[in-house]
Motif scaffolding. Structure first.
Motif, mmCIF file in Angstrom:
data_model
loop_
_atom_site.group_PDB
_atom_site.id
_atom_site.type_symbol
_atom_site.label_atom_id
_atom_site.label_comp_id
_atom_site.label_asym_id
_atom_site.label_seq_id
_atom_site.Cartn_x
_atom_site.Cartn_y
_atom_site.Cartn_z
ATOM 1 N N GLU A 118 0.895 -1.314 -0.032
ATOM 2 C CA GLU A 118 -0.060 0.049 -0.026
ATOM 3 C C GLU A 118 0.981 1.316 -0.055
ATOM 4 N N LEU A 119 0.393 2.205 -0.897
ATOM 5 C CA LEU A 119 1.145 3.588 -0.724
ATOM 6 C C LEU A 119 0.003 4.794 -0.465
ATOM 7 N N ARG A 120 0.401 5.316 0.469
ATOM 8 C CA ARG A 120 -0.653 6.363 0.863
ATOM 9 C C ARG A 120 -0.185 7.830 0.250
ATOM 10 N N GLN A 121 -1.327 8.582 0.467
ATOM 11 C CA GLN A 121 -1.203 9.987 -0.106
ATOM 12 C C GLN A 121 0.207 10.883 0.593
ATOM 13 N N ALA A 155 7.825 -3.979 11.005
ATOM 14 C CA ALA A 155 7.148 -3.750 12.031
ATOM 15 C C ALA A 155 7.081 -2.608 12.406
ATOM 16 N N CYS A 156 8.305 -1.894 12.371
ATOM 17 C CA CYS A 156 8.419 -0.728 12.817
ATOM 18 C C CYS A 156 8.249 0.470 11.937
ATOM 19 N N HIS A 157 7.389 1.264 12.047
ATOM 20 C CA HIS A 157 7.121 2.478 11.256
ATOM 21 C C HIS A 157 7.365 4.015 11.497
ATOM 22 N N VAL A 187 11.409 0.293 -0.251
ATOM 23 C CA VAL A 187 11.313 -1.483 -0.489
ATOM 24 C C VAL A 187 12.921 -1.722 -0.505
ATOM 25 N N ILE A 188 13.055 -2.720 0.206
ATOM 26 C CA ILE A 188 14.680 -3.133 0.350
ATOM 27 C C ILE A 188 14.567 -4.587 0.294
ATOM 28 N N GLY A 189 15.809 -5.122 0.046
ATOM 29 C CA GLY A 189 16.200 -6.721 -0.220
ATOM 30 C C GLY A 189 17.599 -6.737 -1.011
ATOM 31 N N TYR A 221 9.018 -1.740 3.313
ATOM 32 C CA TYR A 221 8.653 -3.243 2.928
ATOM 33 C C TYR A 221 10.180 -3.941 2.688
ATOM 34 N N ARG A 222 10.261 -5.252 3.129
ATOM 35 C CA ARG A 222 11.492 -6.018 2.833
ATOM 36 C C ARG A 222 10.774 -7.118 2.005
ATOM 37 N N PHE A 223 11.698 -7.450 0.918
ATOM 38 C CA PHE A 223 11.761 -8.813 0.399
ATOM 39 C C PHE A 223 12.486 -9.975 1.181
#
Length: 240
Positions: free
Chosen positions: A29-32, A236-238, A38-40, A217-219
């Motif tokens: 999800e991407l918000r306004q 988990a940590c935002h 995105v890492i990996g 987000y992580r792959f």
């Protein structure tokens, strides 16, 4: 905060009989006006995810894949025809490629000006963006005359000029030294925060993007029955 992009239950299968990988995205999800990282590791599916979001690559399986743009236009991607997809790419999405993606036969200024002519709607001030990124001294040079880092700065300028709904950035500082990368990330994210854009930035380096992202987000890659499985999940940590 309203969502600009929602993807659920997506799956992409890549490779051949000797080397297969399945990329699985339970929910993204991407918000306004949000910055998402995105890492990996290399080859885990980060760039493939951006290609799918840019509608350049069609997933093998998909649950929900929806855009909401700043004019409240709501699009089910699976129901769009080629003309509608092209219109969204042109007016609502800017894609910063790792190698810059600049047209070799045009100067940097012409590359940036071209998107201003093609894109309809809100746009940023040309001179302000050029000044903030510090590319004025080579704005009239062609890509072949530029370093990798200068090409990447030019590609970022081209994206920021458009002030699109969504900016996709694939390792946008990979050709820069650490100090230049930090300065560029600061300029990019500050400009995004001051506009109505949202940013998805792909990187293998969490330490570079962690201070700028609202969410990460992580792959995670594993081996299942002799095949490679790469699953995207939110950390988990935002921050946001």
């Amino acid at each position: 905060m309203p969502s600009k992009l929602i993807i659920t239950d997506a799956e992409i299968k890549l490779g051949d009989s000797d080397s297969k990988i399945t990329i699985r995205i339970p929910k993204f999800e991407l918000r306004q006006n949000e910055i998402v990282a995105v890492i990996g590791s290399n080859g885990c599916g980060k760039s493939t995810l951006l290609d799918m979001i840019a509608m350049l690559y069609k997933p093998d399986e998909i649950g929900e894949f929806n855009y909401t743009f700043r004019n409240d236009e709501y699009s089910h991607v699976e129901q769009l025809d080629n003309e509608e997809i092209s219109k969204i790419r042109r007016n609502n999405i800017a894609y910063i490629l790792q190698n810059g993606g600049l047209l070799e036969f045009l100067t940097l200024k012409q590359n940036i000006s071209l998107v201003k002519k093609l894109k309809k709607g809100k746009q940023a001030n040309f001179d302000q963006v050029i000044s903030e990124l510090g590319i004025g001294t080579y704005i009239n040079k062609k890509p072949m005359e530029l370093s990798g880092g200068q090409r990447q700065k030019g590609a970022i300028a081209r994206a920021l000029i458009q002030e699109p709904d969504i900016i996709l950035a694939d390792e946008p500082t990979s050709a820069m030294d650490t100090i230049s990368a930090i300065n560029l990330m600061t300029s990019l994210t500050n400009r995004v925060k001051c506009s109505d854009s949202s940013l998805i930035i792909v990187s293998h380096d969490l330490s570079l993007v962690n201070d700028y992202a609202n969410r990460v987000y992580r792959f995670c890659v594993s081996q299942v029955n002799g095949e490679t499985l790469s699953v995207l999940n939110e950390e988990a940590c935002h921050r946001g």
